[in-house]
Design an enzyme around this catalytic site. Structure first.
Site, PDB file in Angstrom:
ATOM      1  CE1 TYR A 142      97.059  54.821  72.320  1.00 47.92           C
ATOM      2  CE2 TYR A 142      97.139  52.472  71.862  1.00 47.92           C
ATOM      3  CZ  TYR A 142      96.908  53.759  71.445  1.00 47.92           C
ATOM      4  OH  TYR A 142      96.521  53.991  70.164  1.00 47.92           O
ATOM      5  CG  HIS A 178      94.839  46.382  70.964  1.00 47.65           C
ATOM      6  ND1 HIS A 178      94.861  46.883  69.686  1.00 47.65           N
ATOM      7  CD2 HIS A 178      95.023  45.060  70.840  1.00 47.65           C
ATOM      8  CE1 HIS A 178      95.043  45.895  68.835  1.00 47.65           C
ATOM      9  NE2 HIS A 178      95.148  44.771  69.502  1.00 47.65           N
ATOM     10  CE  LYS A 236      90.321  51.154  70.782  1.00 48.29           C
ATOM     11  NZ  LYS A 236      91.198  49.994  70.900  1.00 48.29           N
TER      12      LYS A 236
END
Lengths: 349, 174
Positions: free
Chosen positions: A286, A294, A325
């Site tokens: 993070y 997120h 991601k």
């Protein structure tokens, strides 16, 4: 300990004084950290904070006692709310709350103490000199001057209960008296009206007797405090984190050592890290506190010579893309440094 | 169109019936000049060359790339392709590979270092596109970059219109 009627525990037992959260963005409660420039592999981390170089001297001066991490069969637990808070605020380590909340036991949305740390997090704290690994033991001889037997502890608890009851009774009685005094006029009026209805003479002397009747607080109505932290620690002995043992088997294991190297490197760059099992990786990376951001990366630690089947790579990258991601392959590279490779879907339709 | 199966072209597929005479297709792949060029580079085995050929066709015909050329990397034993996605863009490197080939992280980094084109701007990180070819000729493209590349931020307006997102938000705020 004092007399506190409020139950301790909950999330951290105190208000969590984090900085103001990001203003709510349109995609929900978390922000994406877009204000930070994209980072290159060799440039400083995304956050403009100083690198975390905590020396032992500063640790010692801020705290008189080290954080105690209780280990049990490989799991690292922190039972103290203050320690849990310090671990998050000062050391940027998140951990997971795994305990049941005493007032809301049968749910999993909000959990309480203890805080379970990843083996890498516990080891990092031990290496920095901020924490010791301990385990419960019964073989330790009692501390000098104090023979704390089970019976004496129970006795002390009963004594405190009794004192608390007496004080509650006194306070409740005083409150009741004050309330009656406030309403005395209305009570007197009501009494007078009732006597008139029944046709008797008003008798003011009898009325005032009500205020002097002794008040007894029923035992069942007493408020009881349930301590959620031991104010006197049980007997513990220190565990050596550098050598493997039944309660701390991670030391020396090659998988753990590899993961720890990656963890330490990413933590050193200013990221917050948490477990990555929800996304099939080793860590989630993070740019800031996980409550506010997120994750940006799913970190996968792979030994440099371990074969990566392509279908597994495709699956992991595709998952990463669909949850927004980047997959990060991490392994020791040439010359002792760590090599990071980002995988993304190329976007070719 | 008769396409050969997963075996490399140029070898007669066993158990296949002979094509009817006069058919316009025939075994056109085996004699395709680009394929013969790739094979003549003599750097990789036939499965990798075949994968490279399929990716070449996909890039040119399917994705409409420009200026796609093939390059043989002897030390990596790979044929890789270079091309532009759009006319004005920079050259990108595509590394085709059949799906059964397994890589180590170290080999991936080696490929990135050796196959990548040194760009004019020296600070842009090394990056290649890995093209994975399945036995049914499906190709998936994944981008490998050295270092940390932040994921794309979510498209805000798109999420606003999402009914599911609105429902979730209402539930959260309750």
């Amino acid at each position: 300990m004092g007399h506190c009627w409020r139950e301790r525990g909950g999330l951290f037992g105190a208000t969590f004084s984090s900085p103001n959260p990001c203003p709510p963005t349109s995609n929900g409660m978390k922000g994406r950290g877009q204000s930070c420039p994209p980072s290159q592999s060799h440039s400083p981390p995304l956050l403009k904070t100083k690198p975390m170089g905590i020396e032992k001297s500063s640790t010692a001066s801020c705290r008189s006692a080290m954080i105690q991490i209780h280990v049990l069969e490989g799991a690292a637990l922190v039972w103290s709310a203050e320690d849990a808070r310090e671990i998050r605020e000062r050391f940027r380590l998140v951990g997971t709350l795994v305990g049941a909340l005493t007032r809301k036991p049968r749910q999993n949305a909000r959990l309480g103490l203890p805080l379970q740390l990843l083996p890498e997090e516990a080891r990092l704290l031990a290496e920095l000199g901020a924490a010791v690994l301990v385990r419960r033991t019964e073989t330790q001889p009692p501390a000098e001057g104090e023979e704390l037997t089970q019976a004496s502890l129970v006795e002390a608890y009963q004594r405190e209960l009794e004192e608390s009851y007496q004080e509650q009774q006194r306070l409740a009685g005083a409150e009741r008296g004050a309330l009656l005094a406030q309403l005395a006029e209305r009570i007197a009026q009501g009494r007078a009206r009732r006597r008139e209805q029944r046709g008797e003479m008003p008798d003011t002397v009898e009325d005032s007797g009500l205020l002097d009747s002794p008040f007894v607080l029923p035992r069942g109505s007493m408020m009881v405090q349930l301590p959620t932290a031991r104010w006197r620690p049980g007997r513990v002995e220190q565990v050596d984190w550098t050598s493997p043992s039944a309660d701390w088997p991670h030391a020396g294991r090659p998988a753990h050592e590899a993961r720890y190297r990656v963890f330490r490197e990413l933590w050193g760059r200013g990221y917050y890290l948490s477990g990555g099992s929800k996304f099939g990786g080793d860590f989630l990376v993070y740019p800031g506190d996980p409550l506010r951001f997120h994750a940006h990366y799913i970190a996968l630690c792979c030994p440099p010579e371990a074969p990566l089947p392509l279908h597994a790579l495709v699956a992991a990258t595709r998952l990463g893309t669909s949850v927004k991601k980047t997959l990060l392959l991490c392994s020791p590279g040439a010359g002792g440094a760590l090599a990071f490779t980002s995988l993304q879907w190329s976007g070719l339709q | 169109m008769d396409e050969p199966g997963c075996s490399a072209p140029g070898t007669p597929p066993s158990g296949r019936e002979p094509e009817p005479r006069g058919s316009p297709c025939g075994n056109w792949m085996a004699t395709h000049p680009k394929l013969t060029e790739m094979m003549s580079l003599d750097v990789a085995d036939s499965t990798q060359v075949y994968a490279a050929f399929l990716v070449y066709l996909d890039l040119l015909e399917g994705k409409n790339w420009y200026n796609v050329t093939c390059v043989g990397l002897a030390e990596l034993q790979l044929v890789c392709l270079r091309g532009r996605e759009r006319e004005a863009e920079n050259l990108q490197v595509v590394v085709p590979t059949p799906v059964h080939m397994s890589f180590t992280h170290q080999r991936l980094r080696e490929i990135m270092q050796k196959a990548c084109i040194p760009q004019d701007e020296t600070d842009s990180p090394l990056s290649v596109i890995l093209a994975i070819v399945e036995s049914d000729s499906t190709v998936v493209y994944y981008k490998l970059t050295d270092g940390f590349i932040m994921p794309d931020p979510p498209d805000d307006t798109e999420d606003m219109d999402n009914k599911q997102w609105r429902k979730k938000r209402r539930k959260l705020l309750r």
